[in-house]
Motif scaffolding. Structure first.
Motif, PDB file in Angstrom:
ATOM      1  N   MET A   1      49.119  45.061  41.431  1.00 21.24           N
ATOM      2  CA  MET A   1      50.077  44.138  42.036  1.00 21.24           C
ATOM      3  C   MET A   1      49.340  42.982  42.729  1.00 21.24           C
ATOM      4  O   MET A   1      48.223  43.161  43.206  1.00 21.24           O
ATOM      5  CB  MET A   1      50.951  44.873  43.067  1.00 21.24           C
ATOM      6  N   GLN A   2      49.975  41.829  42.758  1.00 22.77           N
ATOM      7  CA  GLN A   2      49.388  40.664  43.430  1.00 22.77           C
ATOM      8  C   GLN A   2      49.808  40.699  44.895  1.00 22.77           C
ATOM      9  O   GLN A   2      50.847  40.179  45.276  1.00 22.77           O
ATOM     10  CB  GLN A   2      49.868  39.377  42.760  1.00 22.77           C
ATOM     11  N   GLU A   3      48.989  41.341  45.703  1.00 22.44           N
ATOM     12  CA  GLU A   3      49.388  41.640  47.074  1.00 22.44           C
ATOM     13  C   GLU A   3      49.568  40.386  47.926  1.00 22.44           C
ATOM     14  O   GLU A   3      50.456  40.315  48.785  1.00 22.44           O
ATOM     15  CB  GLU A   3      48.390  42.606  47.733  1.00 22.44           C
ATOM     16  N   LYS A   4      48.751  39.344  47.712  1.00 28.67           N
ATOM     17  CA  LYS A   4      48.886  38.127  48.487  1.00 28.67           C
ATOM     18  C   LYS A   4      50.170  37.398  48.142  1.00 28.67           C
ATOM     19  O   LYS A   4      50.894  36.928  49.034  1.00 28.67           O
ATOM     20  CB  LYS A   4      47.666  37.227  48.249  1.00 28.67           C
ATOM     21  N   ARG A   5      50.479  37.304  46.878  1.00 26.47           N
ATOM     22  CA  ARG A   5      51.730  36.663  46.457  1.00 26.47           C
ATOM     23  C   ARG A   5      52.932  37.419  47.010  1.00 26.47           C
ATOM     24  O   ARG A   5      53.894  36.817  47.500  1.00 26.47           O
ATOM     25  CB  ARG A   5      51.800  36.618  44.936  1.00 26.47           C
ATOM     26  N   ASN A   6      52.892  38.739  46.939  1.00 25.79           N
ATOM     27  CA  ASN A   6      54.012  39.545  47.428  1.00 25.79           C
ATOM     28  C   ASN A   6      54.211  39.399  48.932  1.00 25.79           C
ATOM     29  O   ASN A   6      55.342  39.368  49.414  1.00 25.79           O
ATOM     30  CB  ASN A   6      53.775  41.027  47.067  1.00 25.79           C
ATOM     31  N   THR A   7      53.105  39.321  49.676  1.00 26.28           N
ATOM     32  CA  THR A   7      53.211  39.132  51.126  1.00 26.28           C
ATOM     33  C   THR A   7      53.881  37.818  51.449  1.00 26.28           C
ATOM     34  O   THR A   7      54.748  37.736  52.334  1.00 26.28           O
ATOM     35  CB  THR A   7      51.810  39.185  51.780  1.00 26.28           C
ATOM     36  N   ILE A   8      53.509  36.763  50.735  1.00 21.54           N
ATOM     37  CA  ILE A   8      54.111  35.444  50.950  1.00 21.54           C
ATOM     38  C   ILE A   8      55.597  35.462  50.595  1.00 21.54           C
ATOM     39  O   ILE A   8      56.443  34.949  51.324  1.00 21.54           O
ATOM     40  CB  ILE A   8      53.385  34.371  50.133  1.00 21.54           C
TER      41      ILE A   8
END
Length: 248
Positions: A240-247
């Motif tokens: 999963m793209q954790e930085k994108r999901n956090t944003i």
């Protein structure tokens, strides 16, 4: 396997828990009002609701109209909380959206739909700043959210000074010069004593609550957001793209 009864079902338990939380919240609010001003809390406050609010559709309509933005702002907090983040910047996001749509309505003469879309985008940008700081600079979202609340408030005051008359509240200006930007009532005002403050915001807030539940509980997108919030390293390991999901 023994079949679960209604009282044992997860849905019933969740509903009861929500109702208990609502009752506790109302009681705590009443206690705070009693501490601040006991006479008004039990006189003007509680009795108005009991004697007038439920008897007068118009008064109840005003309560619902005031509740609609609080419900939707609360959803923004709840959505982030479900993913393991604390969106304490919801107040700043709300102010940013209000600033954008009011300016567009009063300065540019935009209609309600583009104003609402602009408000959504503006609030999202404020939330995006918190997400970017969290993802790339490891800044705690509580700190950045609180700071952006005040930045949004004072920026709004500066921007709206250019389109607001000193002696005129926004509601008066909207009624006089920005009627095209007021949300349509869809007939709900007639149901609640011709209350002029009743708009589609009330059913819209209910619809959004349902949409949030569907997104969080029934979609892969919601699952990824929750997984990232609970353990971003595990989410990254799973692809999963954790930085994108956090944003997001």
């Amino acid at each position: 396997m023994k079949k679960k009864t209604l009282l044992q079902s997860s849905g019933f338990v969740t509903l009861c828990a929500s109702l208990v939380c609502i009752v506790i919240g109302l009681l705590l609010g009443l206690i705070v009002l009693a501490i601040i001003n006991a006479e008004h809390a039990f006189g003007d406050g509680l009795l108005v609701i009991l004697k007038s609010g439920f008897k007068s559709p118009r008064n109840m309509g005003t309560v619902l109209a005031n509740a609609a933005p609080l419900i939707m702002t609360g959803l923004s907090v709840g959505f982030a909380f479900k993913t393991g983040l604390f969106n304490i910047g919801a107040a700043g996001q709300y102010v940013a959206g209000s600033c954008a749509c009011l300016y567009a309505a009063l300065a540019w003469g935009w209609g309600w739909l583009p104003c609402m879309l602009l408000a959504i985008v503006s609030g999202a940008v404020f939330g995006c700043v918190v997400g970017l700081l969290k993802s790339y600079c490891n800044v705690n979202e509580v700190i950045s959210g609180i700071m952006l609340n005040w930045i949004g408030l004072y920026t709004t005051n500066m921007i709206l000074t250019n389109v607001k008359e000193d002696t005129s509240p926004y509601t008066l200006q909207m009624k006089s010069f920005g009627k095209q930007a007021i949300l349509p009532s869809l007939g709900f005002d007639k149901l609640l004593g011709d209350n002029k403050y009743i708009t589609m915001a009330i059913p819209l807030s209910v619809l959004l609550a349902i949409v949030v539940w569907i997104v969080m509980e029934k979609t892969m997108f919601g699952y990824e957001l929750k997984a990232t919030g609970f353990n971003k390293n595990a989410a990254k390991y799973c692809g999963m793209q954790e930085k994108r999901n956090t944003i997001l």
